[in-house]
Structures are given as C-alpha cells and as structure tokens.
Design a protein around this motif. Structure first.
Motif, mmCIF file in Angstrom:
data_model
loop_
_atom_site.group_PDB
_atom_site.id
_atom_site.type_symbol
_atom_site.label_atom_id
_atom_site.label_comp_id
_atom_site.label_asym_id
_atom_site.label_seq_id
_atom_site.Cartn_x
_atom_site.Cartn_y
_atom_site.Cartn_z
ATOM 1 N N ASP A 475 58.807 60.606 87.554
ATOM 2 C CA ASP A 475 60.168 61.125 87.147
ATOM 3 C C ASP A 475 60.180 61.633 85.690
ATOM 4 N N THR A 512 66.238 64.512 83.418
ATOM 5 C CA THR A 512 65.038 64.528 84.463
ATOM 6 C C THR A 512 65.692 65.512 85.561
ATOM 7 N N GLU A 514 66.458 64.777 88.355
ATOM 8 C CA GLU A 514 67.506 63.844 89.153
ATOM 9 C C GLU A 514 68.841 63.690 88.701
#
Length: 756
Positions: A475, A512, A514
């Motif tokens: 990530d 990131t 996400e």
C-alpha cells in the motif's frame, strides 16, 4: 469529486425521523424480509429438519410407527415455518419500511408533543454528500500554463475555473466569483481561463526523483519496530506440523529437550498433530519473509529494525554496530528523536538482507514494553525520506518510557500518540500498527498513529502476520503533505464540521491509492453550530417534546437574525431568485513521489432541487457508504455512541428507501455489503450501551444529565462540559483491541473495499 446524487437537495427546513425504543436498543439489522439475499425455502427447511430427525432404524419400524414419526415431523416443520413467518412480519413493522415516503414524511413532521414517550428523534439523512478518492493524484491531470487566479473575496479561496466568465469593467476585465459573488478585476485573456474541470498547476519543481532518491529508484525507508518483551514468549496452538523460519532459535523451556525444535516437543496427552508457536517466532518468520521479498521486488529500499522490551535494541540495517537505549533516556522525547536522526542511513536491502535476517532471527523475548520510545527513534530515522513506512508489531501494553499506559494518564497518552502522528504526517511517513489477537494493547490509542498517517490497523492471528506485512508494504504512498480545500457556494455550509463557513481546509497528510475523504454540506441557515449541538444532546436522550418545540422556535429566531445581517446580494440568493445550479470546487495541494509540489483543482456544478424524492432517486451508494462509515466510526471513537447509532440508522433508511423504490438487484447487493460493514461498528456501539445499562441502570447519554443541562450559571456549565468529557473518555478507555480494530478499519474503508 463524486456526489451522492445528481442533485443538490435544498430542503426548506430540517426534517427528522423517529426511532422506537425497540429499534434503537437493537443492533443495526441489514438482512430483512425485503433483502435480495435468497432465504431458505420452506421445502428446503422441511427437508433439512426431516433429515436431522429421521431415525436410522426407520426401515425396521412398523407402518404405524413410520406414520407417527411423519406426523411429528410435519408438526415440527409447520411450527418452524410459522415462527419464521412471524419473525418476517415483525421485521416489517417499522414505519420506514412499511409506509410510503409521503406517509413517513407526514409522520416525521408531526408536532413533537404528540409523540409518545420513548421515541428518539434524529435528523433525517439526505444525499448532500461528496466523496473524493485520492488515487487520482497518482497520475497528473491537464497541466495548466500560468498561475492560478484566486478570488479576493473575504474568506473565499476559489480559483478561476472553466465555469468562470469575464466581463468588461471600469478599468479592465472583471471576474464575478461563482462562489461568493465578489467582483475581481483580473488581467487575463480568455485563453488563460482553464478549459476543463480538472486542471493541475505546478507550484514547485521537484529537486529529486521517486521517494527523494537520486538514483531514480524507490529508496524510501521501512522500519520494523518489533516487540520482544516477555509476553511475546506466549505460545499458541497451530493445527498440523509447522516448521517456521529460524526454528533453531526458538526459546527453550524447562522440561523440553534443548536440541529438539519446539514444534516437535509435546507435553503428555497432547495432540501430536498440533504445533506450538510463540508470538515472537511468528513475527520473526513474517519479517524474514518480507526482507526476502523486498530484496527481490524493491532492492533499493532501505530497511532497518528496532527491537524493544524494557530497553531499545537498534539493529539498523544489520551491517552496523547495534545500539542499546535504556533507563532515563526512554523518557526524553528530544534525545530519542535526535538518536533516530543521527543513526547511519540504512543501505539498500539488496546489500543487507542476509545480515539483517540473521539479526532478526536471533532476537529473544524478555522484560517489559518500551513501545513509545521505539516509535520516536523510528520516526527520527524514517523521516529522512518522504514516503517511508514504520511498521509496529506488538502484543503487549506499553509500560516503559514515553507513551506508557498507566492508570489515570489517558489524556497524556492521547496527546503523545497524536503528536507523534502529526509529526509523521509533516515528514511524509506512514505508521502501521499490528497487534496480536489474544492480547490487549490499547489499540484505540495506538491506532491514532495509523489513522493520522494513512497507515493500517490490524489485530490479527499471529500466523497471518506475513500476509498483513505484505499488504502494508504494497500500500504505497502516492503523495505527501496533502491539503484539501473544499469550497461551496455561499448559500451552503459544511455540516458536522467545526466551521460555519462555506470553505473548509483538511490536512490529509499522506495519500495512498485507497485514501478517500468525504464532506457533508447543507443549506445555510439550517446548520447553526450551537443549535446543532443542542439537537445532538436532545436526540441522545430521546428528544423530549418540550425541548423539540423550543428548538424550532430558537432555530426560527436564529435564522431570522442571520438573515437580517446579510448583504442585499446574499438575501437575494436565498430568496425566490436562488440559483438553479450551484458550483463546487476541490483544491488538492500535494507533493508527489518525485518531489514536485502541485495544486490540483477540480470544479463542477450541480442542479438544485427541493424535491427530496427526486434527489434520492439518483442516490449513489458508493458515495453515501464511505461517508456513513467514516461518520459513524468517528462518532464511536469520540465516545458519542447515541449519535453513532442514530447516524447508522438514518443513513440505512435513506439507502433502504432508494434500493427498494428505484434500485436494481445490483444496488440492493451494494446496500447489503455496505451496511454489513457499518454494522460491525454498530454492533460494538450497541453492545457497549447494553453493558452501561446493565451496570448503571441506563446508558450514558452523549450529553449531560438533564438536571446538569438546566444549570444556568457559567461555572455549572463548565463543570458539565468537564463531566461530559470524562464520560466520553471512560468509553474510549473501555475499548477492546477487537473493537478498535473494527472501528478504525471501517473508518478508513474506501468504497471499493466496502463492496468486497
């Protein structure tokens, strides 16, 4: 920018819904009689019941015996079916499921004095929500030549966009701001106005390449902070024969053959198809695997290890001299931070993997837990490279040095871990926290580190550590020092935020793929801060009728006062000449992976409607879901359980109305998946409320006791605020690691993750 509806809902007044005691005291129910999930058919249930009750020797029974058994089975099956139908009917009883929207609205608007006691009132959820997924920062948008032209209106930070129009003025060209309607004299040509809704302005060219590495490779730092306190010796059963990496270094215990690996040693009467593994062995094996993978996939990353017990063992990259930090040094932030910044810079992992693996596998467990000091030193080291990561793995409660958890210092702990998180954000470092199931580590406090820095929070089985480490390292941070400025039209304000303006600034820090943020907005004049707080207090205690009527009177007078102070332009904007479309602008200032500082500006406009049904018809669950999850989790983390539960119920009703009236089967599946995730938080909240009722005879209200609220003098109000804070702090102190893990994960869950 993604909107929860095609339309901006411009409600004329606040709308409320009522929740019965039975519904409020129950947990959020997602799968109901109108769910699209296939329910077992009656014939299947009957067949299952018959199979489970069928005697093995039925063939040898007489005809009369078989007939008697069959009759009994039919009666049992019929009873089960009747019970099932009864449960279905009971699930249909709520007005928001059984009545049409018009009927429900009519009931919601009835005078509060006519409501029976035991009803709670919550503000009705609507579609005025925006979400922003920051994965767009990975790739640049249209680069715009020239500098951004900013509005000069008081408090307005809008930038000229493709919506902007120029007109002739007294001494040049004039741009009337779409957001605050301020006249701006500008020296630009028509061709210099952005032509598209998504543009990027270059603020400062990068002085280096990816992750600040001059070689053009990813040279960010990864620091593993490994707990080696005595509790890491605790072993757990693993089915089968397990041979972990480094098993030759396993701890030895009295009564065992010192030359035999631990998984092959058993106590009398133990199952020999079970292995016994300690938490430290699982961590060692997982870290060793990550070192191998990093050397293969990211050979230029720099990796260091810090082990902590009642002292710190700074291993570094395994090729330099180790350093031990102990005693009073563990209590001095500046000294620890300086030690971290002065440590030798780790070499690329391709050159250090073997040495570092040997050092990790030699670690043994003993002593207490100096967790806080290890994070300070790790941050000093990792902050040299923007985009670096710290991965903390522990199974114990911090009890030595800075950040230790002792009785009565919860506020000090909160400040310490919050300050560490803020410093990490400033340096572009993310901190992820992994705790091991079966132990309590005050994850609710440690989780702040990850929450602030876009790291991950995991409370996991030790045998799944390798997978969790891999997920964290995969990530990647795509931008640092991210600041989001969101601008509304002056007729709108942000709800549930600490501002009364139409502009809000959020410091995101690290982003990131996400990372997703949400905003809730509403019509100006219906979201007065003091009134909003009073409504929250009333809702959490049941919203007594007299208070509700007074709220309406106070709101009316507040709105009147606010309107009287407006300029003629503002008054016209909120009257019959209100605009039919409203603009929205998001500004993202950030530093990308090559060190370039940029400003990305997204501008859109949306039509306005006063028809709630029309706005809800175009509901986007992938926007509403993350907003509801983030809001419910934030409220739960602050100890505002009543509001968290009410928010979950209201947004569930909104989504339920849409999916039943307009949604296709795919939308109903989205509804089930999204609110099943939110339910994981709501279950913890309602469970804690039940525990409070069992201990104190009632659940703590989010607000003060009624008699405390009625105090009029300033000192009494001050005491009430302090008391309220203590009540909420007590709730936070009672968080289990499992609850903290679920709340943090739902809070940071993207729309993609919610639909998995």
């Amino acid at each position: 920018m993604n909107f929860a509806s095609k339309y901006v809902y411009d409600g004329n007044q606040d709308e409320y819904e009522y929740v019965s005691d039975d519904e409020y005291n129950a947990q959020l129910s997602v799968s109901d009689c109108s769910s699209d999930e296939e329910e077992p058919k009656v014939s299947q249930r009957a067949q299952a019941a018959a199979t489970s009750l069928k005697p093995e020797n039925e063939k040898r029974k007489s005809l009369f015996g078989r007939m008697k058994s069959s009759l009994i089975l039919r009666k049992l099956t019929k009873k089960k079916d009747l019970d099932q139908k009864k449960n279905v009917r009971e699930r249909r009883k709520h007005h928001w499921q059984s009545r049409g929207d018009e009927t429900a609205n009519a009931m919601d608007q009835r005078n509060l004095s006519s409501q029976p006691e035991g009803k709670r009132r919550f503000k009705k959820a609507d579609t005025n929500v925006v979400s922003v997924t920051l994965n767009t920062l990975k790739d640049p948008s249209n680069m715009h030549a020239g500098e951004a032209v900013k509005c000069g209106g008081t408090g307005c930070k809008a930038i000229m966009s493709h919506l902007s129009k120029l007109s002739a003025g007294m001494s040049g060209k004039v741009w009337v701001c779409e957001f605050c309607e301020c006249n701006n004299e500008v020296d630009v040509e028509d061709g210099e106005i952005p032509a598209v809704e998504d543009v990027t302005f270059l603020l400062e060219a990068g002085l280096s390449t990816e992750a600040a590495g001059p070689s053009g490779q990813d040279e960010s730092i990864v620091v593993f902070c490994i707990d080696v306190s005595g509790s890491m010796c605790k072993s757990f059963e693993v089915p089968g024969r397990v041979n972990l990496r480094g098993s030759q270094n396993k701890p030895r215990f009295e009564g065992f053959d010192s030359d035999e690996s631990l998984e092959n040693q058993y106590l009398p009467h133990q199952n020999r198809n079970v292995s016994y593994v300690t938490s430290l062995q699982a961590v060692q094996a997982a870290v060793d695997k990550q070192l191998e993978d990093l050397a293969k996939d990211h050979p230029n990353r720099r990796v260091a290890v810090i082990a902590f017990s009642d002292q710190l063992l700074v291993i570094g990259d395994g090729t330099t001299s180790r350093r031990t930090i102990y005693n009073d040094k563990l209590d001095h932030f500046k000294q620890l931070e300086m030690i971290g910044t002065e440590l030798p810079l780790p070499k690329p992992i391709k050159d250090t993997q073997n040495n570092l693996s040997k050092q990790v596998l030699k670690l043994y467990a003993s002593g207490q837990t100096a967790l806080g000091p290890s994070i300070v030193v790790a941050l000093g080291l990792a902050s040299r490279y923007s985009g670096s990561k710290i991965i903390l793995c522990t199974d114990g409660l911090a009890n030595v040095g800075l950040g230790k958890f002792t009785c009565g210092n919860s506020e000090e702990q909160e400040i310490f871990y919050n300050d560490i998180g803020v410093k990490a954000v400033e340096k572009g470092v993310s901190i992820s926290v992994i705790t091991i199931k079966g132990a309590e580590t005050k994850l609710v406090q440690l989780g702040k580190l990850a929450d602030l820095t876009s790291g991950q929070v995991n409370h996991v089985d030790p045998m799944k550590l390798t997978e969790e480490f891999s997920n964290i390292l995969a990530d990647r941070i795509i931008a640092t020092n991210v600041t989001a400025t969101f601008i509304l039209h002056k007729n709108l304000v942000f709800l549930e935020e600490d501002t009364e303006e139409h502009v809000i600034i959020k410091n995101i820090g690290n982003a990131t793929m996400e990372t997703e943020i949400t905003f809730k907005y509403g019509k100006k004049g219906t979201a007065d801060t003091s009134e909003k707080k009073q409504e929250k207090e009333e809702c959490s205690k049941g919203a007594m009728a007299t208070n509700g009527n007074q709220s309406s009177i106070d709101q009316s007078s507040t709105d009147t006062g606010a309107t009287s102070g407006k300029s003629p332009t503002d008054t016209g904007a909120t009257s019959n000449t209100a605009p039919t479309e409203l603009p929205f602008q998001l500004q993202l200032e950030y530093i990308d992976t090559d060190g370039t500082k940029a400003l990305r500006v997204l501008t859109q406009k949306r039509p306005v409607t006063q028809d709630r049904a029309l706005a809800e018809e175009y509901l986007n669950l992938e926007v509403l879901g993350p907003y509801a999850a983030q809001t419910c989790a934030n409220l739960a983390l602050r100890g505002e359980y009543s509001q968290s539960h009410g928010m979950a119920l209201m947004n569930q009703r909104l989504a339920w109305r849409n999916t039943r009236e307009h949604g296709q089967r795919s939308e109903r599946r989205k509804y089930n998946k999204i609110f099943s995730k939110i339910r994981s938080v709501d279950q913890h909240v309602t469970s804690h409320q039940r525990n409070e009722r069992s201990r104190f005879g009632r659940s703590y209200s989010d607000s003060e006791d009624e008699e405390d609220l009625q105090q009029s003098n300033a000192s009494s109000k001050r005491k009430s605020r302090i008391s309220k804070s203590k009540k909420r702090q007590q709730r936070t102190d009672e968080y289990t690691d499992e609850m903290a893990n679920d709340v943090y994960n739902v809070k940071n869950m993207s729309s993609n993750a919610m639909l998995l």
